[in-house]
Write a protein that holds these residues in place. Sequence first.
Motif, PDB file in Angstrom:
ATOM      1  N   ALA A   1      38.323  38.808  36.848  1.00  0.00           N
ATOM      2  CA  ALA A   1      39.415  38.455  35.947  1.00  0.00           C
ATOM      3  C   ALA A   1      38.920  37.667  34.738  1.00  0.00           C
ATOM      4  O   ALA A   1      39.491  37.757  33.660  1.00  0.00           O
ATOM      5  CB  ALA A   1      40.479  37.666  36.698  1.00  0.00           C
ATOM      6  N   SER A   2      37.879  36.872  34.930  1.00  0.00           N
ATOM      7  CA  SER A   2      37.369  36.060  33.834  1.00  0.00           C
ATOM      8  C   SER A   2      35.851  35.998  33.895  1.00  0.00           C
ATOM      9  O   SER A   2      35.313  35.299  34.761  1.00  0.00           O
ATOM     10  CB  SER A   2      37.952  34.649  33.894  1.00  0.00           C
ATOM     11  N   PRO A   3      35.154  36.751  33.066  1.00  0.00           N
ATOM     12  CA  PRO A   3      35.700  37.641  32.054  1.00  0.00           C
ATOM     13  C   PRO A   3      36.302  38.895  32.699  1.00  0.00           C
ATOM     14  O   PRO A   3      35.953  39.237  33.820  1.00  0.00           O
ATOM     15  CB  PRO A   3      34.477  38.008  31.214  1.00  0.00           C
ATOM     16  N   SER A   4      37.190  39.537  31.972  1.00  0.00           N
ATOM     17  CA  SER A   4      37.830  40.737  32.488  1.00  0.00           C
ATOM     18  C   SER A   4      36.829  41.891  32.491  1.00  0.00           C
ATOM     19  O   SER A   4      36.382  42.337  31.432  1.00  0.00           O
ATOM     20  CB  SER A   4      39.045  41.100  31.635  1.00  0.00           C
ATOM     21  N   LEU A   5      36.454  42.324  33.696  1.00  0.00           N
ATOM     22  CA  LEU A   5      35.470  43.399  33.849  1.00  0.00           C
ATOM     23  C   LEU A   5      36.033  44.480  34.755  1.00  0.00           C
ATOM     24  O   LEU A   5      36.704  44.183  35.748  1.00  0.00           O
ATOM     25  CB  LEU A   5      34.172  42.848  34.447  1.00  0.00           C
ATOM     26  N   ILE A   6      35.744  45.730  34.412  1.00  0.00           N
ATOM     27  CA  ILE A   6      36.248  46.857  35.183  1.00  0.00           C
ATOM     28  C   ILE A   6      35.088  47.737  35.640  1.00  0.00           C
ATOM     29  O   ILE A   6      33.977  47.643  35.124  1.00  0.00           O
ATOM     30  CB  ILE A   6      37.245  47.708  34.372  1.00  0.00           C
ATOM     31  N   ALA A   7      35.393  48.592  36.600  1.00  0.00           N
ATOM     32  CA  ALA A   7      34.440  49.605  37.052  1.00  0.00           C
ATOM     33  C   ALA A   7      35.236  50.835  37.469  1.00  0.00           C
ATOM     34  O   ALA A   7      36.428  50.753  37.775  1.00  0.00           O
ATOM     35  CB  ALA A   7      33.597  49.092  38.217  1.00  0.00           C
ATOM     36  N   PHE A   8      34.556  51.960  37.476  1.00  0.00           N
ATOM     37  CA  PHE A   8      35.154  53.224  37.907  1.00  0.00           C
ATOM     38  C   PHE A   8      34.354  53.739  39.090  1.00  0.00           C
ATOM     39  O   PHE A   8      33.128  53.833  39.022  1.00  0.00           O
ATOM     40  CB  PHE A   8      35.126  54.254  36.774  1.00  0.00           C
ATOM     41  N   GLU A   9      35.056  54.053  40.182  1.00  0.00           N
ATOM     42  CA  GLU A   9      34.400  54.625  41.360  1.00  0.00           C
ATOM     43  C   GLU A   9      34.895  56.040  41.589  1.00  0.00           C
ATOM     44  O   GLU A   9      36.089  56.275  41.737  1.00  0.00           O
ATOM     45  CB  GLU A   9      34.663  53.789  42.608  1.00  0.00           C
TER      46      GLU A   9
END
Length: 135
Positions: free
Chosen positions: A21-29
């Motif tokens: 959430a902090s920092p806002s990080l995403i991933a794709f599975e």
Amino acid sequence: MKSPPLSPYGVFTGQLFQYSASPSLIAFESSPPLPIISSIPLPSSSSSSSSQSSQTNNKCILLGGLSDGPIPTPYTKLLETKCHTLGWSLVQPVLSSSYLGFGHGSLERDTKELVTLMDYLVCHHSAERFALVGH
């Protein structure tokens, strides 16, 4: 009207999730396709999103180079297919150093963000084994 071409790097199906959430990080599975078992209906409690999206405990994390994000190379789809054949899912994270963040961080920060991703995958996607692939 002429329709645009499909992505030359392939089309991916899976789950996009936020692992920090902090920092806002995403991933794709992108997980292996669900097996066709039978036409017997499953109880609704067994169809949670995390159990369907993570069919394997083996996670291959693909790290793009320099300013890359997900789908960084022409062989990403081939790697995904091979991972699925071997019982692995392919995880493509976005780090703070991805895209325009390149050159504004450190290897220490990248390492911490990868540890955060791996902790998330262990807790929420039943990960037990990891492979890191970079280019």
